[in-house]
Design a protein around this motif. Structure first.
Motif, PDB file in Angstrom:
ATOM      1  N   ASP A 206       0.829  -1.203   0.000  1.00  0.00           N
ATOM      2  CA  ASP A 206       0.000   0.000   0.000  1.00  0.00           C
ATOM      3  C   ASP A 206       0.864   1.253   0.000  1.00  0.00           C
ATOM      4  OD1 ASP A 206      -2.293  -1.544   0.045  1.00  0.00           O
ATOM      5  OD2 ASP A 206      -2.447  -1.509   2.234  1.00  0.00           O
ATOM      6  N   GLN A 207       1.976   1.210   0.710  1.00  0.00           N
ATOM      7  CA  GLN A 207       2.879   2.361   0.733  1.00  0.00           C
ATOM      8  C   GLN A 207       3.435   2.649  -0.657  1.00  0.00           C
ATOM      9  OE1 GLN A 207       5.878   1.387   3.680  1.00  0.00           O
ATOM     10  NE2 GLN A 207       4.804   2.523   5.296  1.00  0.00           N
ATOM     11  N   ASP A 210       0.707   4.200  -2.819  1.00  0.00           N
ATOM     12  CA  ASP A 210       0.499   5.604  -2.487  1.00  0.00           C
ATOM     13  C   ASP A 210       1.668   6.470  -2.951  1.00  0.00           C
ATOM     14  OD1 ASP A 210      -1.901   4.937  -1.297  1.00  0.00           O
ATOM     15  OD2 ASP A 210      -1.052   4.809   0.729  1.00  0.00           O
TER      16      ASP A 210
END
Length: 456
Positions: A206-207, A210
């Protein structure tokens, strides 16, 4: 498990079909037909409606599901992708089963028992799939592209990421046969995006999403989105045309040796660095290849720096869909006539549902780029006018129109592929015979037929 050609493989499905269609099969010449593939099936069985307020479930069609799965298992064991069938009542009771295998020279039909496109020349592809991007004089990176700023930003957002070594980057360049642009190298020097580097920490993925703005492929997952990577059945591919207007940022090609795919938007659409931009584009711009489109791409950002720092920009649409002059659809809602469609740039002419008198092809005779003609059954005043269209690569007609050309020994030999349009319901076996006649003209393998009979 019985083979795909054995009656016992099909017996459970035939029981269901013959029970539901008993009256139809009792009529002389009555038949029921369908298609089964590894990915799905189309069989004429009525299903029970689920209780109010509940969606349909497998349990509501368990008999059908079990019968079809028996066939699909045999299909997979045989190495076939799809098979069509026709069943009739046997004279002495029971059932007769006719199986139709497309073979290497026929694409499977879509959602029905009739053959898809007929491949007259082995390995031939439609013209748009042979087109390469045009060179653009003066193409250059976006002035705002800043590899150093991109690297600082990514390292701030992904401080614990494991980056690729120069040797790993060089190995990918050797595999792809093309140097990676500097911005893409910077991205993978910060993170090589390998799942094993994250272990069970899914928040790491997810990092990265993003930080970059997409589901980033690992360095080993990079690939070139050339035309061969965007497979498409002939019946759709032949109807496309490459159009790149003078003000386009992205070239309207199917694929390019300069489109390096590095990620996914999470919905099946691919992000790529574009090294072969359109006349108004920038080298290294970021484009989106839609999984719902066969050709072209959408501009997302002028550079990878721009994508990471600013997100997607307001770019041009996926395609410059200009029905004319390259592609014309003549029908009750489209172009008003063949005459109106005639243009020196016309490549694809589709004549669809038509309420007036059958049309003449005289207005398009002699057009230098016309390569595709698709005519709905009954729309042509004289099918033999097709002989005046000298550059046809793909021709799709109804059975009667094909019969006229075959009987007159007038099938255009310039063709690479052909299609048969079936209006309404027709017995599949004569349609398969017609396809075989066309294949024989090019000495191509025909449709394989198997007949089995048994008691129900």
């Amino acid at each position: 498990m019985p083979s795909i050609h054995e009656f016992t493989t099909w017996e459970p499905l035939l029981r269901l079909l013959h029970a539901q269609h008993a009256e139809r099969l009792a009529v002389p010449g009555g038949y029921v037909t369908g298609q089964i593939s590894r990915g799905g099936w189309s069989v004429p069985l009525r299903r029970k409606s689920p209780p109010p307020g509940r969606a349909a479930q497998i349990e509501d069609m368990q008999d059908e599901y079990d019968a079809v799965e028996r066939v699909r298992t045999a299909l997979a064991d045989s190495g076939l992708a799809a098979i069509s069938f026709v069943t009739e009542a046997a004279p002495a009771g029971g059932a007769v089963l006719h199986l139709l295998e497309p073979g290497p020279a026929v694409e499977p039909g879509i959602g029905g028992p009739y053959p898809g496109s007929i491949l007259l020349v082995e390995d031939a592809v439609a013209e748009p799939w042979r087109r390469l991007p045009e060179p653009v004089d003066g193409a250059a990176p976006d002035p705002a592209a800043d590899p150093a700023l991109l690297e600082r930003t990514l390292r701030e957002r992904l401080p614990d990421a494991i980056g690729a070594t120069e040797a790993e980057i060089a190995a990918v360049e050797d595999r792809l046969g093309i140097p990676l642009p500097e911005e893409l190298k910077v991205l993978y020097r910060v993170t090589r995006a390998r799942r094993e580097d994250w272990g069970s920490k899914y928040e790491k993925a997810d990092q990265v999403f993003d930080a970059v703005g997409c589901e980033l492929f690992s360095l080993d997952g990079l690939y070139i989105a050339d035309a061969s990577s965007r497979r498409c059945p002939w019946q759709f591919a032949a109807m496309e045309a490459v159009v790149t207007p003078p003000d386009a940022a992205v070239q309207g090609v199917v694929g390019s040796p300069g489109w390096i795919v590095f990620g996914d938007n999470g919905g099946g659409d691919r992000l790529a660095v574009d090294l072969t931009p359109g006349p108004r584009g920038h080298t290294g711009q970021i484009i989106l290849l839609s999984h719902e489109e066969n050709i072209g791409a959408e501009l997302l950002a002028a550079s990878l720096t721009g994508l990471v720092l600013d997100g997607e920009s307001e770019g041009e649409g996926r395609r410059h869909r200009r029905e004319q002059p390259a592609v014309a659809h003549v029908n009750i809602r489209g172009v008003s006539s063949v005459q109106a469609a005639a243009h020196p740039a016309l490549e694809v002419l589709s004549i669809g549902v038509w309420e007036g008198e059958p049309v003449s092809l005289a207005p398009v005779v002699g057009l230098p780029r016309l390569r595709t003609l698709s005519a709905y059954p009954g729309t042509l005043a004289d099918p033999l006018e097709i002989t005046e269209l000298k550059g046809l690569e793909y021709l799709k007609l109804g059975p009667e129109e094909w019969r006229v050309l075959l009987d007159a020994d007038a099938v255009p030999r310039s063709m690479l592929a052909a299609g048969i349009t079936v209006h309404g319901e027709r017995h599949p076996l004569p349609v398969a015979d017609l396809a075989d006649e066309l294949l024989a003209l090019w000495d191509r393998p025909g449709i394989t037929r198997t007949t089995a009979e048994g008691s129900l």
